[in-house]
Structures are given as structure tokens and as C-alpha cells.
Scaffold this motif. Sequence first.
Motif, PDB file in Angstrom:
ATOM      1  N   PHE A   8       7.422   7.674   3.545  1.00  0.00           N
ATOM      2  CA  PHE A   8       8.228   6.689   2.833  1.00  0.00           C
ATOM      3  C   PHE A   8       8.522   5.452   3.674  1.00  0.00           C
ATOM      4  O   PHE A   8       9.143   4.517   3.202  1.00  0.00           O
ATOM      5  CB  PHE A   8       9.542   7.317   2.357  1.00  0.00           C
ATOM      6  N   HIS A   9       8.068   5.427   4.908  1.00  0.00           N
ATOM      7  CA  HIS A   9       8.329   4.277   5.771  1.00  0.00           C
ATOM      8  C   HIS A   9       7.637   3.019   5.273  1.00  0.00           C
ATOM      9  O   HIS A   9       8.129   1.916   5.491  1.00  0.00           O
ATOM     10  CB  HIS A   9       7.938   4.586   7.206  1.00  0.00           C
ATOM     11  N   ALA A  10       6.523   3.156   4.586  1.00  0.00           N
ATOM     12  CA  ALA A  10       5.855   1.993   4.000  1.00  0.00           C
ATOM     13  C   ALA A  10       6.765   1.324   2.973  1.00  0.00           C
ATOM     14  O   ALA A  10       6.755   0.101   2.817  1.00  0.00           O
ATOM     15  CB  ALA A  10       4.538   2.404   3.358  1.00  0.00           C
ATOM     16  N   GLU A  11       7.555   2.116   2.300  1.00  0.00           N
ATOM     17  CA  GLU A  11       8.502   1.586   1.311  1.00  0.00           C
ATOM     18  C   GLU A  11       9.568   0.733   1.996  1.00  0.00           C
ATOM     19  O   GLU A  11      10.025  -0.267   1.435  1.00  0.00           O
ATOM     20  CB  GLU A  11       9.133   2.734   0.529  1.00  0.00           C
ATOM     21  N   ILE A  12       9.957   1.097   3.199  1.00  0.00           N
ATOM     22  CA  ILE A  12      10.925   0.296   3.961  1.00  0.00           C
ATOM     23  C   ILE A  12      10.343  -1.089   4.224  1.00  0.00           C
ATOM     24  O   ILE A  12      11.020  -2.099   4.046  1.00  0.00           O
ATOM     25  CB  ILE A  12      11.284   0.988   5.293  1.00  0.00           C
ATOM     26  N   VAL A  13       9.089  -1.133   4.624  1.00  0.00           N
ATOM     27  CA  VAL A  13       8.423  -2.409   4.884  1.00  0.00           C
ATOM     28  C   VAL A  13       8.360  -3.229   3.603  1.00  0.00           C
ATOM     29  O   VAL A  13       8.749  -4.405   3.578  1.00  0.00           O
ATOM     30  CB  VAL A  13       7.012  -2.188   5.470  1.00  0.00           C
ATOM     31  N   LYS A  14       7.897  -2.625   2.539  1.00  0.00           N
ATOM     32  CA  LYS A  14       7.751  -3.316   1.261  1.00  0.00           C
ATOM     33  C   LYS A  14       9.083  -3.887   0.793  1.00  0.00           C
ATOM     34  O   LYS A  14       9.194  -5.068   0.477  1.00  0.00           O
ATOM     35  CB  LYS A  14       7.177  -2.375   0.205  1.00  0.00           C
ATOM     36  N   ARG A  15      10.097  -3.072   0.767  1.00  0.00           N
ATOM     37  CA  ARG A  15      11.406  -3.529   0.276  1.00  0.00           C
ATOM     38  C   ARG A  15      12.051  -4.552   1.196  1.00  0.00           C
ATOM     39  O   ARG A  15      12.733  -5.465   0.738  1.00  0.00           O
ATOM     40  CB  ARG A  15      12.325  -2.338   0.060  1.00  0.00           C
ATOM     41  N   SER A  16      11.825  -4.424   2.492  1.00  0.00           N
ATOM     42  CA  SER A  16      12.370  -5.392   3.445  1.00  0.00           C
ATOM     43  C   SER A  16      11.804  -6.782   3.183  1.00  0.00           C
ATOM     44  O   SER A  16      12.535  -7.770   3.178  1.00  0.00           O
ATOM     45  CB  SER A  16      12.050  -4.977   4.879  1.00  0.00           C
ATOM     46  N   VAL A  17      10.516  -6.847   2.962  1.00  0.00           N
ATOM     47  CA  VAL A  17       9.882  -8.145   2.703  1.00  0.00           C
ATOM     48  C   VAL A  17      10.338  -8.691   1.350  1.00  0.00           C
ATOM     49  O   VAL A  17      10.642  -9.885   1.231  1.00  0.00           O
ATOM     50  CB  VAL A  17       8.344  -8.038   2.773  1.00  0.00           C
ATOM     51  N   ILE A  18      10.447  -7.851   0.347  1.00  0.00           N
ATOM     52  CA  ILE A  18      10.885  -8.313  -0.970  1.00  0.00           C
ATOM     53  C   ILE A  18      12.303  -8.874  -0.894  1.00  0.00           C
ATOM     54  O   ILE A  18      12.593  -9.932  -1.458  1.00  0.00           O
ATOM     55  CB  ILE A  18      10.772  -7.187  -2.021  1.00  0.00           C
ATOM     56  N   VAL A  19      13.191  -8.197  -0.184  1.00  0.00           N
ATOM     57  CA  VAL A  19      14.557  -8.695  -0.016  1.00  0.00           C
ATOM     58  C   VAL A  19      14.537 -10.031   0.725  1.00  0.00           C
ATOM     59  O   VAL A  19      15.242 -10.976   0.363  1.00  0.00           O
ATOM     60  CB  VAL A  19      15.435  -7.663   0.731  1.00  0.00           C
ATOM     61  N   SER A  45       5.332   3.381  12.084  1.00  0.00           N
ATOM     62  CA  SER A  45       3.994   3.373  12.687  1.00  0.00           C
ATOM     63  C   SER A  45       3.201   2.181  12.153  1.00  0.00           C
ATOM     64  O   SER A  45       3.515   1.621  11.097  1.00  0.00           O
ATOM     65  CB  SER A  45       3.253   4.666  12.351  1.00  0.00           C
ATOM     66  N   SER A  46       2.162   1.834  12.867  1.00  0.00           N
ATOM     67  CA  SER A  46       1.280   0.749  12.416  1.00  0.00           C
ATOM     68  C   SER A  46       0.671   1.091  11.063  1.00  0.00           C
ATOM     69  O   SER A  46       0.533   0.224  10.195  1.00  0.00           O
ATOM     70  CB  SER A  46       0.171   0.508  13.445  1.00  0.00           C
ATOM     71  N   LYS A  47       0.339   2.353  10.886  1.00  0.00           N
ATOM     72  CA  LYS A  47      -0.251   2.790   9.612  1.00  0.00           C
ATOM     73  C   LYS A  47       0.723   2.561   8.459  1.00  0.00           C
ATOM     74  O   LYS A  47       0.336   2.056   7.402  1.00  0.00           O
ATOM     75  CB  LYS A  47      -0.629   4.269   9.697  1.00  0.00           C
ATOM     76  N   GLN A  48       1.979   2.906   8.650  1.00  0.00           N
ATOM     77  CA  GLN A  48       2.971   2.733   7.590  1.00  0.00           C
ATOM     78  C   GLN A  48       3.251   1.249   7.329  1.00  0.00           C
ATOM     79  O   GLN A  48       3.458   0.849   6.189  1.00  0.00           O
ATOM     80  CB  GLN A  48       4.263   3.467   7.935  1.00  0.00           C
ATOM     81  N   ILE A  49       3.233   0.439   8.369  1.00  0.00           N
ATOM     82  CA  ILE A  49       3.425  -1.000   8.195  1.00  0.00           C
ATOM     83  C   ILE A  49       2.271  -1.571   7.375  1.00  0.00           C
ATOM     84  O   ILE A  49       2.493  -2.330   6.426  1.00  0.00           O
ATOM     85  CB  ILE A  49       3.557  -1.699   9.566  1.00  0.00           C
ATOM     86  N   CYS A  50       1.052  -1.172   7.699  1.00  0.00           N
ATOM     87  CA  CYS A  50      -0.113  -1.615   6.927  1.00  0.00           C
ATOM     88  C   CYS A  50      -0.006  -1.186   5.464  1.00  0.00           C
ATOM     89  O   CYS A  50      -0.266  -1.983   4.557  1.00  0.00           O
ATOM     90  CB  CYS A  50      -1.402  -1.065   7.524  1.00  0.00           C
ATOM     91  N   MET A  51       0.402   0.051   5.249  1.00  0.00           N
ATOM     92  CA  MET A  51       0.556   0.535   3.876  1.00  0.00           C
ATOM     93  C   MET A  51       1.606  -0.276   3.117  1.00  0.00           C
ATOM     94  O   MET A  51       1.427  -0.590   1.940  1.00  0.00           O
ATOM     95  CB  MET A  51       0.918   2.018   3.876  1.00  0.00           C
ATOM     96  N   GLY A  52       2.700  -0.624   3.789  1.00  0.00           N
ATOM     97  CA  GLY A  52       3.729  -1.443   3.153  1.00  0.00           C
ATOM     98  C   GLY A  52       3.190  -2.798   2.747  1.00  0.00           C
ATOM     99  O   GLY A  52       3.436  -3.275   1.629  1.00  0.00           O
ATOM    100  N   PHE A  53       2.420  -3.436   3.637  1.00  0.00           N
ATOM    101  CA  PHE A  53       1.831  -4.733   3.313  1.00  0.00           C
ATOM    102  C   PHE A  53       0.788  -4.607   2.203  1.00  0.00           C
ATOM    103  O   PHE A  53       0.679  -5.481   1.342  1.00  0.00           O
ATOM    104  CB  PHE A  53       1.223  -5.375   4.557  1.00  0.00           C
ATOM    105  N   GLU A  54       0.018  -3.525   2.219  1.00  0.00           N
ATOM    106  CA  GLU A  54      -0.967  -3.305   1.158  1.00  0.00           C
ATOM    107  C   GLU A  54      -0.278  -3.172  -0.201  1.00  0.00           C
ATOM    108  O   GLU A  54      -0.749  -3.711  -1.204  1.00  0.00           O
ATOM    109  CB  GLU A  54      -1.795  -2.056   1.451  1.00  0.00           C
ATOM    110  N   ARG A  55       0.837  -2.471  -0.229  1.00  0.00           N
ATOM    111  CA  ARG A  55       1.586  -2.325  -1.486  1.00  0.00           C
ATOM    112  C   ARG A  55       2.125  -3.673  -1.966  1.00  0.00           C
ATOM    113  O   ARG A  55       2.128  -3.958  -3.162  1.00  0.00           O
ATOM    114  CB  ARG A  55       2.719  -1.321  -1.312  1.00  0.00           C
ATOM    115  N   LEU A  56       2.576  -4.492  -1.023  1.00  0.00           N
ATOM    116  CA  LEU A  56       3.034  -5.835  -1.388  1.00  0.00           C
ATOM    117  C   LEU A  56       1.898  -6.663  -1.969  1.00  0.00           C
ATOM    118  O   LEU A  56       2.066  -7.338  -2.985  1.00  0.00           O
ATOM    119  CB  LEU A  56       3.606  -6.557  -0.162  1.00  0.00           C
TER     120      LEU A  56
END
Length: 94
Positions: A8-19, A45-56
Motif C-alpha cells: 500500500f506504500h504506492a498509494e501513499i505516493v499517489k495520494r501525496s502527489v494528488i494532495v 522502496s523505489s519499487k513502491q515509489i515507481c508504482m505510485g507514479f505509474e498509478r498517477l
Amino acid sequence: MELAAPQFHAEIVKRSVIVAMEKDAKQQKSMSDLLRHLHQAELLSSKQICMGFERLCALIDDLILDTPHAQRIITEFIQRAITDGMIAPRPTWT
């Protein structure tokens, strides 16, 4: 971290950028700094950060409806993440 659910860490990245999209450039930079800190503390992790950006990137058409400059803002977040060494450059970003 207490949830022991790194998927779920990718979701943190996604929501952080959206906010941060609704904030000014200084606050967006601060959000990037927070993500960098979480990465350095090994909470993201780098993987989760990438996943967050991919979702965005997958949501860009919807995000542009609310924030016309969403594409530019996401690109800036990705560029800062690359510069900060959190993720590797990819030709497919945005």
C-alpha cells in the motif's frame, strides 16, 4: 509501517502527489522532500515509489479535469525523485 503492508506504500505516493497538486510550488517541493525522507528511512522502496507514479500517470486524464497542470506537476515530482536517487529514469514516464 505498523500495518506491515508495503503493497500500500504506492498509494501513499499517489495520494501525496494528488494532495500537493492543489498547493503552491514550495509546498509541492516539501512533499517531495517528505517522500525522499521516507525513502531514505527505508519506509518507501523505489519499487513502491515507481508504482505510485505509474498509478498517477494512469489517472492523468481524470486528474487534468480538476487540475489542468497535473501533467507538469507529476513530471516535476518524477524528476525530483530521479534527481534525489529514489527512482531510475524511464522513457515511459508520463
